[in-house]
Design an enzyme around this catalytic site. Structure first.
Site, PDB file in Angstrom:
ATOM      1  N   ASN A  50      81.946  43.092  68.206  1.00 16.79           N
ATOM      2  CA  ASN A  50      80.497  43.211  68.397  1.00 16.79           C
ATOM      3  C   ASN A  50      79.826  41.971  67.779  1.00 16.79           C
ATOM      4  OD1 ASN A  50      77.736  43.798  67.802  1.00 16.79           O
ATOM      5  ND2 ASN A  50      78.139  45.948  68.243  1.00 16.79           N
TER       6      ASN A  50
ATOM      7  N   ARG B  92      65.592  32.958  62.593  1.00 11.55           N
ATOM      8  CA  ARG B  92      64.895  31.678  62.541  1.00 11.55           C
ATOM      9  C   ARG B  92      64.216  31.306  63.867  1.00 11.55           C
ATOM     10  NH1 ARG B  92      65.013  26.684  59.767  1.00 11.55           N
ATOM     11  NH2 ARG B  92      65.278  28.004  57.944  1.00 11.55           N
TER      12      ARG B  92
ATOM     13  N   GLU C   7      83.424  57.260  72.211  1.00 10.20           N
ATOM     14  CA  GLU C   7      83.620  56.430  71.036  1.00 10.20           C
ATOM     15  C   GLU C   7      83.222  57.286  69.850  1.00 10.20           C
ATOM     16  OE1 GLU C   7      82.425  52.303  71.081  1.00 10.20           O
ATOM     17  OE2 GLU C   7      81.847  52.402  68.963  1.00 10.20           O
TER      18      GLU C   7
ATOM     19  N   ASP D   6      76.526  41.244  67.856  1.00 14.88           N
ATOM     20  CA  ASP D   6      75.078  41.412  67.650  1.00 14.88           C
ATOM     21  C   ASP D   6      74.558  40.619  66.446  1.00 14.88           C
ATOM     22  OD1 ASP D   6      75.101  43.263  69.703  1.00 14.88           O
ATOM     23  OD2 ASP D   6      74.833  45.013  68.409  1.00 14.88           O
ATOM     24  N   HIS D   7      75.346  40.641  65.356  1.00 21.09           N
ATOM     25  CA  HIS D   7      74.789  40.039  64.138  1.00 21.09           C
ATOM     26  C   HIS D   7      74.917  38.520  64.091  1.00 21.09           C
ATOM     27  CE1 HIS D   7      73.499  43.849  62.972  1.00 21.09           C
ATOM     28  NE2 HIS D   7      74.710  44.360  62.841  1.00 21.09           N
TER      29      HIS D   7
ATOM     30  N   GLY E 166      81.841  45.119  64.326  1.00 21.58           N
ATOM     31  CA  GLY E 166      80.916  44.000  64.293  1.00 21.58           C
ATOM     32  C   GLY E 166      80.610  43.483  62.907  1.00 21.58           C
ATOM     33  N   HIS E 167      79.906  44.288  62.123  1.00 20.65           N
ATOM     34  CA  HIS E 167      79.319  43.780  60.890  1.00 20.65           C
ATOM     35  C   HIS E 167      80.349  43.183  59.943  1.00 20.65           C
ATOM     36  CE1 HIS E 167      77.229  43.814  57.006  1.00 20.65           C
ATOM     37  NE2 HIS E 167      76.165  43.542  57.743  1.00 20.65           N
TER      38      HIS E 167
ATOM     39  N   THR F 209      70.468  50.574  61.758  1.00 15.79           N
ATOM     40  CA  THR F 209      71.597  50.528  62.690  1.00 15.79           C
ATOM     41  C   THR F 209      71.734  51.918  63.290  1.00 15.79           C
ATOM     42  OG1 THR F 209      73.959  50.004  62.926  1.00 15.79           O
ATOM     43  CG2 THR F 209      73.290  51.033  60.856  1.00 15.79           C
ATOM     44  N   THR F 210      72.609  52.065  64.289  1.00 15.90           N
ATOM     45  CA  THR F 210      72.757  53.362  64.947  1.00 15.90           C
ATOM     46  C   THR F 210      73.203  54.387  63.911  1.00 15.90           C
ATOM     47  OG1 THR F 210      73.506  52.065  66.829  1.00 15.90           O
ATOM     48  CG2 THR F 210      73.756  54.443  66.983  1.00 15.90           C
TER      49      THR F 210
ATOM     50  N   GLU G  36      76.346  48.241  74.854  1.00 13.82           N
ATOM     51  CA  GLU G  36      75.847  49.476  74.243  1.00 13.82           C
ATOM     52  C   GLU G  36      74.377  49.613  74.627  1.00 13.82           C
ATOM     53  OE1 GLU G  36      78.557  49.023  70.197  1.00 13.82           O
ATOM     54  OE2 GLU G  36      76.374  48.923  70.070  1.00 13.82           O
TER      55      GLU G  36
ATOM     56  N   ARG H  88      69.025  46.394  72.565  1.00 14.47           N
ATOM     57  CA  ARG H  88      68.125  47.439  72.072  1.00 14.47           C
ATOM     58  C   ARG H  88      66.762  47.310  72.744  1.00 14.47           C
ATOM     59  NH1 ARG H  88      70.291  49.553  66.761  1.00 14.47           N
ATOM     60  NH2 ARG H  88      68.477  50.902  66.884  1.00 14.47           N
TER      61      ARG H  88
ATOM     62  N   HIS I  89      82.039  51.880  64.070  1.00 15.21           N
ATOM     63  CA  HIS I  89      80.918  51.897  63.135  1.00 15.21           C
ATOM     64  C   HIS I  89      81.428  51.888  61.694  1.00 15.21           C
ATOM     65  CE1 HIS I  89      76.518  52.077  63.005  1.00 15.21           C
ATOM     66  NE2 HIS I  89      76.775  52.345  61.752  1.00 15.21           N
ATOM     67  N   GLY I  90      81.100  50.806  61.006  1.00 10.30           N
ATOM     68  CA  GLY I  90      81.422  50.709  59.581  1.00 10.30           C
ATOM     69  C   GLY I  90      82.888  50.442  59.289  1.00 10.30           C
TER      70      GLY I  90
ATOM     71  N   ARG J 197      65.795  43.446  68.981  1.00 13.99           N
ATOM     72  CA  ARG J 197      65.815  42.836  67.643  1.00 13.99           C
ATOM     73  C   ARG J 197      66.902  41.767  67.504  1.00 13.99           C
ATOM     74  NH1 ARG J 197      67.651  47.918  63.987  1.00 13.99           N
ATOM     75  NH2 ARG J 197      65.878  48.820  65.065  1.00 13.99           N
TER      76      ARG J 197
ATOM     77  N   HIS K 155      74.754  45.117  71.926  1.00  9.08           N
ATOM     78  CA  HIS K 155      73.807  46.234  72.048  1.00  9.08           C
ATOM     79  C   HIS K 155      72.444  45.649  72.414  1.00  9.08           C
ATOM     80  CE1 HIS K 155      71.999  50.067  69.932  1.00  9.08           C
ATOM     81  NE2 HIS K 155      71.542  49.898  71.160  1.00  9.08           N
TER      82      HIS K 155
HETATM   83  N1  PXP Z   1      79.995  51.082  68.012  1.00  2.00           N
HETATM   84  C1  PXP Z   1      78.699  51.404  68.219  1.00  2.00           C
HETATM   85  C2  PXP Z   1      78.380  52.384  69.317  1.00  2.00           C
HETATM   86  C3  PXP Z   1      77.665  50.824  67.465  1.00  2.00           C
HETATM   87  O1  PXP Z   1      76.381  51.148  67.705  1.00  2.00           O
HETATM   88  C4  PXP Z   1      78.013  49.875  66.483  1.00  2.00           C
HETATM   89  C5  PXP Z   1      76.933  49.207  65.691  1.00  2.00           C
HETATM   90  O2  PXP Z   1      76.215  48.376  66.524  1.00  2.00           O
HETATM   91  C6  PXP Z   1      79.363  49.553  66.312  1.00  2.00           C
HETATM   92  C7  PXP Z   1      80.333  50.188  67.070  1.00  2.00           C
HETATM   93  C8  PXP Z   1      79.822  48.524  65.350  1.00  2.00           C
HETATM   94  O3  PXP Z   1      79.531  48.901  64.051  1.00  2.00           O
HETATM   95  P1  PXP Z   1      79.733  47.863  62.862  1.00  2.00           P
HETATM   96  O4  PXP Z   1      78.783  46.735  63.100  1.00  2.00           O
HETATM   97  O5  PXP Z   1      79.418  48.667  61.656  1.00  2.00           O
HETATM   98  O6  PXP Z   1      81.166  47.411  62.923  1.00  2.00           O
END
Ligand code: PXP
Length: 251
Positions: free
Chosen positions: A10, A21, A161, A12-13, A222-223, A110-111, A80, A55, A200-201, A59, A53
Site C-alpha cells: 500500500n 508539501r 480481507e 498511500d503514505h 502499507g504504513h 485511518t480505516t 480500496e 478516499r 492493517h497494522g 487526503r 485507497h
Molecule cells: N487493508 C486495508 C483495507 C486498509 O484500509 C489499510 C490501511 O489503508 C491497509 C490494509 C494497510 O494498513 P497499514 O497501512 O496499517 O499496513
C-alpha cells in the site's frame, strides 16, 4: 513447501508525504515523492500487487494517481474504496484488478473497523456485481465476525480481507483471542469459497503471531513498509517484509 503468501504494498503514505508539501502545487517540478517510482520499486523488490485507497476526501491518493498507476505498473492494482457512486464510477473507468470495499469516515485517521456487510447487503451487492461484471475481483474488508464472512459470500464477493487492526494493536491474551477469531473467520470463509486476505497494522515483528491463521492468500501492508523505507529504502523494506512472509506455514 515454500509459502505462497502474496504481498500487496500500500503506497498511500508515499502520497501522504507528497501532499503534505505539494497539495496545492501538484504540477510543480518539485512535487515528490513520486508514487509511480515507489510502486515500480516495490514491484522490483518482489511485491505482487500495489494497493491504493482513493478516499472521498482525497487526503492522499488523487484520481490522477489511480490512472497513472493503472497504466504503468507491471503487477496488479488493488483499489480500496468506500461504497459511493462517485468512487464506483472512477473504479469502473480505471478497471483495477481488485477492489477492496472499506468503510470510510471523514474524521478517522485511518480505516478504523471492518465494513458492516451484513447491515448494508443490498447497497454493497449492487457495487460488487457492477465491479465483478467488469472483470474486477472484489474483496470485503471485514472484522473477523462470522456474520460478516457469511454476508460477504452471500453478496457475491470473491474475497474477504480480514481486519488485523485489533490483532496488531494488542499483545498477550488480547492478541491471542483475536488470533482465535481470525482463525475461525478464515476457516469459515475458505469453506464458503472465499479467498482469504488480511491487512492493517501488520509489521515484520507482529506477523509471526498471525501465522496460526490458516488459508491466508494475500497481505496488504502499507504504513510499516513506508516507515521502514525512510531508514533502509523502499526495496529493502519490501524485501524484509517478504522474508518474514516466507515463513508463513503453507497450508
Ligand atoms: N487493508 C486495508 C483495507 C486498509 O484500509 C489499510 C490501511 O489503508 C491497509 C490494509 C494497510 O494498513 P497499514 O497501512 O496499517 O499496513
Amino acid at each position: 513447501m515454500p509459502s505462497n503468501l502474496l504481498l500487496g504494498v500500500n503506497v498511500d503514505h508515499v502520497v501522504t508525504l507528497r501532499q503534505a508539501r505539494y497539495r496545492q502545487m501538484l504540477d510543480s517540478p518539485n512535487a515528490a515523492p513520486s508514487v509511480l517510482a515507489a510502486a515500480l520499486l516495490a514491484e522490483q523488490a518482489g511485491a505482487h500487487s500495489i494497493t491504493i485507497h482513493l478516499r472521498a476526501d482525497r487526503r492522499h491518493i488523487q484520481d490522477a494517481d489511480v490512472f497513472l498507476l493503472r497504466q504503468e505498473i507491471k503487477t496488479k492494482l488493488n483499489l480500496e474504496m468506500g461504497n459511493t457512486a462517485e468512487i464506483l464510477a472512477i473504479a469502473l473507468k480505471a478497471k483495477p484488478d481488485f477492489v477492496c470495499m472499506v468503510p470510510e469516515n471523514r474524521e478517522e485517521v485511518t480505516t478504523e473497523g471492518g465494513l458492516d456487510v451484513a447491515g448494508q447487503r443490498e447497497a454493497l451487492k449492487a457495487t460488487v456485481q457492477a465491479l465483478e461484471a467488469h472483470g474486477t475481483r472484489v474483496s470485503m474488508f471485514i472484522d473477523p465476525d462470522p456474520a460478516q464472512v457469511r454476508a460477504s459470500a452471500e453478496i457475491g464477493a470473491s474475497m474477504i480481507e480480514l481486519h488485523t487492526g485489533t490483532f496488531a494493536n494488542h499483545i498477550g491474551a488480547e492478541r491471542a483471542s483475536e488470533v482465535a477469531r481470525l482463525q475461525a473467520a478464515a476457516a469459515l470463509g475458505k469453506s464458503l469459497g472465499l479467498q482469504i486476505n488480511a491487512g492493517h497494522g501488520l509489521t515484520t515483528s507482529n506477523l509471526p503471531d498471525l501465522w496460526p491463521v490458516p488459508h491466508l492468500a494475500e497481505l496488504n501492508i502499507g504504513h510499516h513498509i513506508v516507515s521502514r523505507a525512510i531508514f533502509i529504502g523502499l526495496e529493502a523494506a519490501v524485501k524484509e517484509m517478504l522474508a518474514v512472509m516466507a515463513t508463513y506455514p503453507a497450508k
